[in-house]
Design a protein around this motif. Structure first.
Motif, PDB file in Angstrom:
ATOM      1  N   ALA A 263       0.829  -1.210   0.000  1.00 38.10           N
ATOM      2  CA  ALA A 263       0.000   0.000   0.000  1.00 38.10           C
ATOM      3  C   ALA A 263       0.859   1.253   0.000  1.00 38.10           C
ATOM      4  CB  ALA A 263      -0.934  -0.003   1.214  1.00 38.10           C
ATOM      5  N   ILE A 264       2.078   1.167   0.563  1.00 38.90           N
ATOM      6  CA  ILE A 264       2.984   2.317   0.589  1.00 38.90           C
ATOM      7  C   ILE A 264       3.484   2.627  -0.822  1.00 38.90           C
ATOM      8  CG2 ILE A 264       5.307   3.028   1.320  1.00 38.90           C
ATOM      9  CD1 ILE A 264       4.730   1.798   4.030  1.00 38.90           C
ATOM     10  N   SER A 265       3.683   1.613  -1.614  1.00 42.85           N
ATOM     11  CA  SER A 265       4.170   1.815  -2.981  1.00 42.85           C
ATOM     12  C   SER A 265       3.032   1.904  -4.002  1.00 42.85           C
ATOM     13  CB  SER A 265       5.140   0.691  -3.369  1.00 42.85           C
ATOM     14  OG  SER A 265       4.650  -0.580  -3.002  1.00 42.85           O
ATOM     15  N   LEU A 272     -10.246   1.945   4.200  1.00 39.32           N
ATOM     16  CA  LEU A 272     -10.126   3.100   5.087  1.00 39.32           C
ATOM     17  C   LEU A 272     -10.259   2.713   6.551  1.00 39.32           C
ATOM     18  CD1 LEU A 272     -12.049   5.885   3.127  1.00 39.32           C
ATOM     19  CD2 LEU A 272      -9.582   5.463   3.238  1.00 39.32           C
ATOM     20  N   GLU A 273     -11.063   1.696   6.835  1.00 33.88           N
ATOM     21  CA  GLU A 273     -11.245   1.306   8.238  1.00 33.88           C
ATOM     22  C   GLU A 273      -9.986   0.664   8.835  1.00 33.88           C
ATOM     23  OE1 GLU A 273     -13.356  -1.870   5.680  1.00 33.88           O
ATOM     24  OE2 GLU A 273     -13.160   0.324   5.739  1.00 33.88           O
ATOM     25  N   SER A 274      -9.001   0.353   7.994  1.00 34.18           N
ATOM     26  CA  SER A 274      -7.773  -0.246   8.516  1.00 34.18           C
ATOM     27  C   SER A 274      -6.813   0.790   9.098  1.00 34.18           C
ATOM     28  CB  SER A 274      -7.055  -1.031   7.404  1.00 34.18           C
ATOM     29  OG  SER A 274      -6.496  -0.154   6.436  1.00 34.18           O
ATOM     30  N   PRO A 311      -4.989  14.220   9.074  1.00 34.43           N
ATOM     31  CA  PRO A 311      -5.696  13.385   8.096  1.00 34.43           C
ATOM     32  C   PRO A 311      -6.573  12.319   8.754  1.00 34.43           C
ATOM     33  CG  PRO A 311      -3.437  13.729   7.405  1.00 34.43           C
ATOM     34  CD  PRO A 311      -3.537  14.268   8.792  1.00 34.43           C
ATOM     35  N   ARG A 312      -6.150  11.812   9.917  1.00 34.47           N
ATOM     36  CA  ARG A 312      -6.957  10.803  10.613  1.00 34.47           C
ATOM     37  C   ARG A 312      -8.201  11.437  11.240  1.00 34.47           C
ATOM     38  NH1 ARG A 312      -3.586   6.110  10.758  1.00 34.47           N
ATOM     39  NH2 ARG A 312      -1.766   6.654   9.504  1.00 34.47           N
ATOM     40  N   ALA A 345       2.957   7.510   2.322  1.00 29.21           N
ATOM     41  CA  ALA A 345       1.494   7.547   2.377  1.00 29.21           C
ATOM     42  C   ALA A 345       0.954   6.257   1.792  1.00 29.21           C
ATOM     43  CB  ALA A 345       0.951   8.743   1.601  1.00 29.21           C
ATOM     44  N   SER A 346      -0.135   5.801   2.334  1.00 28.49           N
ATOM     45  CA  SER A 346      -0.864   4.688   1.723  1.00 28.49           C
ATOM     46  C   SER A 346      -1.984   5.252   0.859  1.00 28.49           C
ATOM     47  CB  SER A 346      -1.453   3.772   2.805  1.00 28.49           C
ATOM     48  OG  SER A 346      -0.437   3.073   3.478  1.00 28.49           O
ATOM     49  N   ASN A 347      -2.301   4.520  -0.205  1.00 32.35           N
ATOM     50  CA  ASN A 347      -3.411   4.903  -1.097  1.00 32.35           C
ATOM     51  C   ASN A 347      -3.174   6.246  -1.779  1.00 32.35           C
ATOM     52  OD1 ASN A 347      -4.331   2.709   0.349  1.00 32.35           O
ATOM     53  ND2 ASN A 347      -6.302   3.582   0.884  1.00 32.35           N
ATOM     54  N   ALA A 348      -1.912   6.567  -2.070  1.00 33.35           N
ATOM     55  CA  ALA A 348      -1.594   7.853  -2.701  1.00 33.35           C
ATOM     56  C   ALA A 348      -2.219   7.954  -4.092  1.00 33.35           C
ATOM     57  CB  ALA A 348      -0.086   8.028  -2.793  1.00 33.35           C
ATOM     58  N   ASP A 349      -2.503   9.194  -4.498  1.00 35.77           N
ATOM     59  CA  ASP A 349      -2.989   9.452  -5.853  1.00 35.77           C
ATOM     60  C   ASP A 349      -1.833   9.428  -6.854  1.00 35.77           C
ATOM     61  OD1 ASP A 349      -5.540   9.924  -4.807  1.00 35.77           O
ATOM     62  OD2 ASP A 349      -5.194  12.073  -4.625  1.00 35.77           O
ATOM     63  N   ALA A 350      -0.682   9.898  -6.403  1.00 34.97           N
ATOM     64  CA  ALA A 350       0.477  10.017  -7.293  1.00 34.97           C
ATOM     65  C   ALA A 350       1.739  10.163  -6.450  1.00 34.97           C
ATOM     66  CB  ALA A 350       0.324  11.226  -8.221  1.00 34.97           C
TER      67      ALA A 350
END
Length: 536
Positions: A263-265, A272-274, A311-312, A345-350
């Motif tokens: 998820a980092i890459s 999201l609940e994780s 963000p959280r 970041a996890s789930n990054a856009d770019a």
């Protein structure tokens, strides 16, 4: 023909007196095995000697990735120039590199990370250096410390204040690396590099260009080597024409305390609940109040500390995606990670290369920045980069100076003083024992952010603490909100300088001090309008 060699063979290529540029951000992208090999070669042969190392962002950390500490040896390093440095808790043994710096055994400098990347770009193009207003009236300015971290550093200036077209600028001469040490995930036999398991691209391409264009060598550490022609051209971030040698570390960590998290890459998306949301405590109260400063549709930079939890807060309040987060290592969007994984970041856009992210920051293309403070001065200046009694606890400025130089809006957050014992009862803040160390001081020890320059530029500056909110105005620091349950004396007595009390002093939102969600609602950012005269 493969460019693969052993770490020991690569270390033997570094000559005495070399200028060596290392790509890393703490544990993220750190070429740890290569740095270890250099240290081992020095231990056995006494070479390389008296090298200068360049670190746009810190190499290594205090949690299992030694990084620069492998080469923190007397006689090996003569000079070190970093955007930031490994740090650790006050209870821990200082990193070896900090011991060398504080003992004045090597000349040491803290140049803002964005300027460090700019210096590489200028060196690559054989231009004389970087002309910038980033850092004016901060510790970067020669009228203060000029980036020097110790007495040896002060003897050899790295920055000048110059006049150009009738204005004051800072000038950083180009620094030419003879060796660039970068990291990626995969190399093919021709040295083409891909970053599919990395949490950021950082600045490896710029560092490689600076070395190669000036006749130097580029050494890449990777996790694996694949056959020539098997990599997709669009995936190659550093072409093989810039890479001379490749070493392999199959066990390289993705980032601090993380061997590999897809998820980092950006290879998978986490539900999201994780993501862990902050427990209810004083720091969460502050983060909630910071969140109230945001607008939906904004692009917001995020720094380390309490603000990293914002963000959280949005996630918990059902507002994930209302703001796009940008961090200096290069991630855009998603959910920035916490603690030692900060910078990913996890789930990054770019993922933007870090040098381009800093161009975005230096030019104030973003809407706001959420940052921390160690000290706030009477003139509104902020220190995050130096505490004499705990030097290794601070990592240096990193990209802080680049980010704040022209930012339209900055929200600084932190505890009002150090050491206070605090509680929350019946929706009110309770001071059980007052802190001993004041953080609102007449003059900050190190100017990382200039309040004077902020006023000159019309920047919107807010300071959020657990017991009050303050704003910077031309008249001084103004107290605008006070926490429920707190008397003014609990604030005024804990500041070395007199705070200005706003005529419309308010009580902070009581919902901040309740465990239940606060029902956060963000106003929508105004539509961007093209102006006839662009901001300079």
């Amino acid at each position: 023909m493969s460019k693969h060699i052993t770490p020991a063979e690569a270390a033997a290529l570094i000559p005495d007196g070399a200028m060596v540029s290392v790509s890393s951000s703490s544990g993220l992208g750190c070429p740890d095995l290569m740095l270890k090999a250099i240290g081992e070669r020095f231990d056995s042969t006494g070479h390389p000697r008296e090298i200068t190392t360049l670190h746009p962002i810190a190499a290594g950390d205090m949690s299992g990735i030694k990084g620069v500490d492998y080469i923190a040896k007397k006689g090996l390093i003569k000079r070190i120039i970093g955007g930031s440095y490994p740090s650790g808790p006050s209870s821990a043994e200082p990193p070896l590199i900090w011991q060398m710096i504080t003992n004045n055994e090597i000349a040491a400098y803290n140049i803002p990370s964005g300027i460090m990347f700019d210096i590489h770009r200028e060196a690559a193009a054989k231009r004389p250096g970087v002309l910038t207003k980033v850092g004016i009236d901060t510790f970067v300015d020669p009228r203060r410390q000029g980036c020097a971290m110790n007495d040896l550093g002060a003897k050899e200036p790295v920055v000048k204040r110059v006049s150009f077209e009738g204005e004051d600028w800072l000038f950083f001469p180009s620094i030419v690396p003879q060796v660039a040490i970068i990291r990626a995930t995969t190399a093919d036999e021709r040295g083409n590099l891909t970053y599919e398991h990395e949490g950021a691209y950082l600045g490896g391409l710029d560092q490689a260009l600076a070395a190669r264009n000036n006749g130097g060598i580029v050494i890449a550490q990777v996790k694996r080597i694949t056959k020539e022609g098997s990599l997709k051209p669009h995936d190659v971030r550093v072409p093989g024409m810039l890479v001379d040698y490749v070493i392999v570390d199959p066990d390289q960590k993705q980032t601090t305390q993380t061997l590999y998290d897809p998820a980092i890459s950006g290879e998978i998306l986490r539900p999201l609940e994780s993501f862990r949301v902050p427990e209810f405590n004083i720091q969460k109260v502050i983060a909630r109040r910071v969140a109230q400063e945001l607008q939906a549709g904004s692009c917001v930079n995020l720094g380390f500390g309490i603000s990293a939890n914002v963000p959280r807060i949005l996630l918990e309040e059902g507002l994930h995606g209302a703001v796009t987060w940008v961090i200096e290592q290069g991630a855009v969007g998603g959910v920035p990670l916490l603690d030692f994984a900060f910078g990913c970041a996890s789930n990054a856009d770019a993922y933007m290369p870090s040098p381009y992210q800093f161009t975005y920051f230096q030019g104030a293309g973003f809407d706001a920045s959420l940052l921390s403070f160690l000290e706030i001065g009477k003139d509104g200046s902020v220190n995050v980069s130096k505490l004499s009694f705990r030097p290794h606890v601070t990592a240096g400025a990193g990209g802080f100076v680049d980010i704040t130089a022209r930012a339209k809006k900055i929200v600084f957050s932190g505890m009002f003083n150090a050491g206070a014992k605090l509680g929350i009862a019946d929706g009110k803040l309770v001071i059980e024992k007052e802190g001993k160390l004041k953080k609102l001081v007449n003059e900050v020890e190190h100017v990382t952010f200039s309040g004077k320059r902020a006023i000159e530029q019309g920047q919107d500056i807010t300071y959020v603490t657990e017991r009050c909110v303050m704003k910077l105005t031309p008249e001084g620091v103004v107290l605008t909100e006070i926490a429920p349950g707190i008397d003014l004396s609990h604030i005024l007595a804990q500041s070395e300088f007199p705070l200005i009390i706003a005529k419309d002093l308010k009580v902070m939102d009581a919902r901040l001090f309740d465990e239940a969600n606060i029902g956060l609602s963000l106003p929508t950012k105004s539509a961007r309008v093209l102006e006839g005269a662009f901001n300079g």
